[in-house]
Design a protein around this motif. Sequence first.
Motif, short mmCIF file in Angstrom:
data_model
loop_
_atom_site.label_atom_id
_atom_site.label_comp_id
_atom_site.label_asym_id
_atom_site.label_seq_id
_atom_site.Cartn_x
_atom_site.Cartn_y
_atom_site.Cartn_z
N VAL A 118 0.70 -0.94 -0.04
CA VAL A 118 -0.03 0.12 -0.12
C VAL A 118 0.88 1.17 -0.07
CG1 VAL A 118 -1.73 1.16 1.12
CG2 VAL A 118 -1.66 -1.21 1.26
N VAL A 119 0.81 2.05 -0.97
CA VAL A 119 1.48 3.39 -1.02
C VAL A 119 0.78 4.64 -1.45
CG1 VAL A 119 3.60 1.91 -1.82
CG2 VAL A 119 1.91 2.76 -3.53
N PRO A 120 1.30 5.76 -1.00
CA PRO A 120 0.68 7.06 -1.20
C PRO A 120 0.67 7.50 -2.74
CG PRO A 120 2.74 7.33 -0.13
CD PRO A 120 2.52 5.86 -0.24
N ILE A 121 -0.36 7.56 -3.26
CA ILE A 121 -0.23 7.78 -4.84
C ILE A 121 0.09 9.09 -5.17
CG2 ILE A 121 -2.65 8.81 -4.80
CD1 ILE A 121 -1.30 6.68 -7.68
N THR A 122 0.31 10.10 -4.42
CA THR A 122 0.84 11.43 -4.53
C THR A 122 2.48 11.24 -4.57
OG1 THR A 122 0.91 11.93 -2.19
CG2 THR A 122 -0.94 12.62 -3.67
N ASN A 123 3.13 10.21 -4.13
CA ASN A 123 4.43 10.14 -4.36
C ASN A 123 4.88 9.22 -5.45
OD1 ASN A 123 7.25 9.12 -4.06
ND2 ASN A 123 7.28 9.99 -1.84
N ALA A 124 5.29 9.81 -6.62
CA ALA A 124 5.52 8.93 -7.73
C ALA A 124 6.34 7.98 -7.68
CB ALA A 124 5.77 9.88 -8.98
N THR A 258 0.27 -7.97 -5.93
CA THR A 258 -0.55 -6.49 -6.03
C THR A 258 -0.06 -5.40 -5.30
OG1 THR A 258 -1.74 -7.42 -4.18
CG2 THR A 258 -2.67 -8.11 -6.17
N ALA A 259 -0.56 -4.33 -5.66
CA ALA A 259 -0.27 -2.81 -5.00
C ALA A 259 -1.37 -2.04 -5.02
CB ALA A 259 0.93 -2.30 -5.49
N ILE A 260 -1.84 -1.62 -3.90
CA ILE A 260 -2.89 -0.58 -3.74
C ILE A 260 -2.26 1.00 -3.78
CG2 ILE A 260 -4.71 0.23 -2.19
CD1 ILE A 260 -4.90 -2.53 -1.25
N MET A 261 -2.82 1.55 -4.85
CA MET A 261 -2.22 2.93 -5.06
C MET A 261 -3.11 3.70 -4.04
SD MET A 261 0.46 2.58 -6.56
CE MET A 261 1.14 1.38 -7.45
N ASP A 262 -2.93 4.41 -2.96
CA ASP A 262 -3.78 4.91 -1.87
C ASP A 262 -4.07 6.39 -2.10
OD1 ASP A 262 -5.30 5.13 0.54
OD2 ASP A 262 -3.78 5.16 1.85
N CYS A 263 -5.28 6.80 -2.29
CA CYS A 263 -5.80 8.33 -2.26
C CYS A 263 -6.13 8.41 -0.81
CB CYS A 263 -6.88 8.26 -3.29
SG CYS A 263 -6.35 7.88 -5.02
N GLU A 273 -5.58 21.16 -6.32
CA GLU A 273 -3.99 20.98 -6.54
C GLU A 273 -3.63 19.50 -6.18
OE1 GLU A 273 0.30 23.00 -6.12
OE2 GLU A 273 -1.48 23.95 -5.15
N ASP A 274 -3.95 19.04 -4.92
CA ASP A 274 -3.30 17.84 -4.57
C ASP A 274 -4.27 16.66 -5.17
OD1 ASP A 274 -2.09 19.16 -2.42
OD2 ASP A 274 -3.84 18.90 -0.89
N LYS A 275 -5.37 16.88 -5.58
CA LYS A 275 -6.08 15.85 -5.96
C LYS A 275 -5.71 15.52 -7.62
CE LYS A 275 -8.95 13.93 -4.66
NZ LYS A 275 -8.96 12.36 -3.93
N VAL A 276 -5.27 16.79 -8.07
CA VAL A 276 -4.66 16.41 -9.47
C VAL A 276 -3.31 16.01 -9.82
CG1 VAL A 276 -3.71 18.00 -11.72
CG2 VAL A 276 -6.01 18.62 -10.59
N LEU A 277 -2.69 16.03 -8.67
CA LEU A 277 -1.32 15.28 -8.29
C LEU A 277 -1.71 13.89 -8.28
CD1 LEU A 277 1.48 15.05 -8.07
CD2 LEU A 277 1.30 15.62 -5.65
N ALA A 278 -2.78 13.50 -7.55
CA ALA A 278 -2.77 12.16 -7.19
C ALA A 278 -3.37 11.66 -8.62
CB ALA A 278 -4.06 12.12 -5.97
N ARG A 280 -3.11 12.52 -11.61
CA ARG A 280 -1.99 12.51 -12.75
C ARG A 280 -1.21 11.30 -12.42
NH1 ARG A 280 -1.19 16.46 -16.24
NH2 ARG A 280 -2.23 17.97 -14.95
N ASN A 281 -0.76 11.04 -11.24
CA ASN A 281 0.15 9.78 -11.00
C ASN A 281 -0.72 8.66 -11.30
OD1 ASN A 281 2.23 11.32 -10.25
ND2 ASN A 281 2.07 10.87 -8.15
N TRP A 282 -2.12 8.50 -10.95
CA TRP A 282 -2.85 7.19 -11.37
C TRP A 282 -2.92 7.10 -12.69
CZ3 TRP A 282 -3.83 2.78 -9.52
CH2 TRP A 282 -5.02 1.87 -10.14
N LEU A 283 -3.18 8.05 -13.41
CA LEU A 283 -3.12 8.04 -14.88
C LEU A 283 -1.72 7.42 -15.71
CD1 LEU A 283 -4.92 8.76 -17.44
CD2 LEU A 283 -3.79 11.06 -17.49
N GLY A 284 -0.61 8.09 -14.98
CA GLY A 284 0.41 7.66 -15.63
C GLY A 284 0.85 6.16 -15.41
N LEU A 285 0.35 5.57 -14.23
CA LEU A 285 0.27 4.12 -13.93
C LEU A 285 -0.43 3.40 -14.95
CD1 LEU A 285 0.35 4.10 -9.94
CD2 LEU A 285 2.33 3.71 -11.39
N MET A 286 -1.71 3.67 -15.08
CA MET A 286 -2.55 3.37 -15.96
C MET A 286 -2.12 3.30 -17.48
SD MET A 286 -4.88 1.92 -14.30
CE MET A 286 -3.52 1.46 -13.03
#
Length: 358
Positions: A118-124, A258-263, A273-278, A280-286
């Motif tokens: 489980v990891v923070p999605i805001t930390n790329a 498996t890995a949970i990208m945590d919002c 601003e915070d939500k866009v960062l989260a 954007r990182n999820w989009l990059g992973l997908m």
Amino acid sequence: MSVRVDRHRLQVAEELAEFIEHDALPGSGVDPEAFWEAFSRLAHDMAPRNRDLLATRAVLQGKIDQWHKHRQGQPHDAAAYREFLTEIGYLVPEGPTFEIETENTDPEFATIAGPQLVVPITNARYALNAANARWGSLYDAFYGTDALGDMPTGAGYDAARGAKVIAAAKAFLDQAAPLATGSHADVTEYAVEGDALSPALKDPDQFVATNTDESGTLSEIILKNNGLHIALQIDPKGTIGGTDPAHVDDIQLESAVTAIMDCEDSVACVDAEDKVLAYRNWLGLMKGDLAHSFQKGGRTVERVLNQDVVGWRDGEQITLKGRALMLVRNVGHLMTNPAILLESGDEIYEGLMDAMIT
């Protein structure tokens, strides 16, 4: 304060609207107008229902708090507590027996038992590490942790510890993929003879595939145990392989499948601003194009997503997943966020926003 734009009765922070329309939606097959219209309907329909459920939750919690306060200092009466919870509707009668059938379930859930991160999605960087943790070095895991009973000293490479690590790794191979006779510790050369590994495995079906280097020399042997793969990396010129009798330079294990990208709990996204960062990182992973550069040891390191693992057997290509199966953990339905305002002026429930966007 964010500049807001109107999208079907939603007042959306400009940076969030721009991200959705210019980054997230293109290539998805979803028209922006259709997205916002559906999002607005969902948000305005679900928000009152969610508010009512939270009010019910608050009433139940208040009654439960009072029950415990009135009995402070008394022994716990489980039967009385259960009766009370039933009276207030917190516990309901068990329904009839039922079964659920599922289709197209990922093997990471259906057939493979492996660890999950489980990891923070805001930390790329952390997110990339977790996605890439599908495979990890057994040598590194043994050397850098207390798995062998103690920690490394940190004062440069410890040759004695290195030898201990290699011995433990070979013992692991004897347990996970034993040879028909002898020990992996005694092997001086791995080879493929026909469709079998030499020296022979006790269970030949554990042999999956191999790879060769540019000269055609064996460079990797892929085995399987309990649905998880083991890759022996062969390199006679490697730091470890050059001194190993069988030239095994590393042993890679299929690890965090498996890995949970945590919002939610591991991050605090309080505005657009915070939500866009989260997001954007999820989009990059997908999309597979998330990257992150950082300084380490005086040089720039760029971290990207691993590619799939490819091996060959009898002239046929065998592909194994190189990344963990990624799930996204949306914020619960208790929180609100000012990134979007409803027609009433209320902040949107963050769980509804995450569900639509992620």
